[in-house]
Design an enzyme around this catalytic site. Sequence first.
Site, PDB file in Angstrom:
ATOM      1  N   LYS A 188       0.839  -1.190   0.000  1.00  0.00           N
ATOM      2  CA  LYS A 188       0.000   0.000   0.000  1.00  0.00           C
ATOM      3  C   LYS A 188       0.880   1.248   0.000  1.00  0.00           C
ATOM      4  CE  LYS A 188      -3.677   1.482   3.237  1.00  0.00           C
ATOM      5  NZ  LYS A 188      -4.298   1.016   4.516  1.00  0.00           N
ATOM      6  N   SER A 218      -9.046   0.718   3.024  1.00  0.00           N
ATOM      7  CA  SER A 218      -8.207   1.624   2.264  1.00  0.00           C
ATOM      8  C   SER A 218      -7.100   0.921   1.476  1.00  0.00           C
ATOM      9  CB  SER A 218      -7.555   2.641   3.213  1.00  0.00           C
ATOM     10  OG  SER A 218      -6.773   1.998   4.197  1.00  0.00           O
ATOM     11  N   SER A 227      -9.617  -2.197   6.715  1.00  0.00           N
ATOM     12  CA  SER A 227      -8.879  -1.779   5.514  1.00  0.00           C
ATOM     13  C   SER A 227      -8.030  -2.865   4.879  1.00  0.00           C
ATOM     14  CB  SER A 227      -7.998  -0.564   5.841  1.00  0.00           C
ATOM     15  OG  SER A 227      -8.804   0.566   6.087  1.00  0.00           O
TER      16      SER A 227
END
Length: 504
Positions: free
Chosen positions: A98, A173, A197
């Site tokens: 990420k 996310s 997330s």
Amino acid sequence: MFTNDVFTEPIHGYLRLSATTLALKIRRLEVGVEELMQVFIDRINVVNARINAVVVDRFSEALQEAKEMDEMLLEMSEEERNELEGSKPFLGIPFTAKEAFAVTGLPNSGGLVARKDYIAQEDAVVVHRLRQAGAIPLALTNCSELCMWWESANRVYGRTCNPFDITKIVGGSSGGEGAIIGAAGSVIGVGSDIGGSIRMPSFFNGIFGHKPSPEIVPNSGQFPDATGNRQQFLCTGPMCRYAQDLKPLLRVMAGENASSLSLDIPVDVTKLRFYTMEDCGGHFLVSNVDPELKQAQQHVCQQLEEKLGVRVEAIKIEKLASSLEIWTSMMSSAAQKSFCFYMGNQEAEINPFWELIKSCARLSNHTIPAIGLGMLEKFEALTPKRVSESFIQMGEELREELESILGEDGVLLYPSHPSVALNHNLPLLFPFNFSYTAIFNVLYMPVTQCPVGLSKSGLPLGIQVVAGNNKDHLSIAVAMEIERFCGGWNRLYNQKQTALKTEQ
């Protein structure tokens, strides 16, 4: 023929193998590291134009590092190569992370425009540990703005699309991570989870994702960071296509803390106690669980009972109906830095109401979800203290109740989300559906999300496996059984290929 997914052609055989299997082949000189790296790069190049999951790459550096590894391995004896399994279990394996995680020399914006030119000067701890284990960082993936929304889109990199249907969301996310792994452009990756997330993107993209017990894997080196008690709610963990990679990945990520998780102790899943809940009990702000997801959960329970000879007991925990209020109250009480302060790049709080006005004229650098969260934060500050304290107390009681039920040998099967992946932007109409994952962050419980097949519309179905605090080895062991019974990601891919042949 046009299709909305990225599985129009059969993929390379290496892409259907787990990271641990590929690492074994590398040590045996059956697969070259540079060759393997090129296969993943080629796959990313094929799919990324359609899904926009990878936002920063280091392909040339990764290929050079792979070449050097190949040369090193050729100079080693067979015995020396075998010994690498202990010290470098992921030698030669590409991984993605990420974009919120720092990787030396690469951007680390967290999707915030004010931070788009920031370049990381050192690796996040978890990235460093994966490098030490022999893995090679290949690329960074998209996230939602400041990692606090369940659709991955921001003003820096744009929107990420679901590989199973590009008209659908990937979750957030860690949505770019879920998408590129689900699209077979990566095999293992790094995500973080404060309200789902890791697990929501894993669910929407048909892969495995594990939220560890708190304070096991270091969170340092990601933006935004967590402060105060939120450091216990935020968990960094593994995302992958194959369940057998979860435990070795978590062991590497946890470092010296891995010893507290009993990861090396074999789990006899036939001796575990299994519980199931098909919904939270109902909440007027949260969608009802889709019947197809309930049927999938029932199928998993049936498979566990038939194949393992266990009994899966249906239970009802009434306090889970207040998951949204519990998570919101505990998050608000734990905050040391406001979301609006992060939106202002930690220099000053932005005014979300002014940003909303600016956005109407397309003058704001912030997404509507981020602005909305900033406004919600302001309204939450008006909540009477006695109300929030009552939900915090309820959360403590719920934690004790669930820990008492699960004990040392129990797991709970629970929906990953009320629905399969929605159309883009639709999360704005259902903003609180994340509560199905979020509640376990504030309960300090490890959770593994497992893919269990495709819906009638061709989108991934999934289920959460919850265990008691520091019992990560139990949820992972059950996840491996669920993969064995339900086929995991390979089954999803095969179903897509079958559907494609039928259409032709």
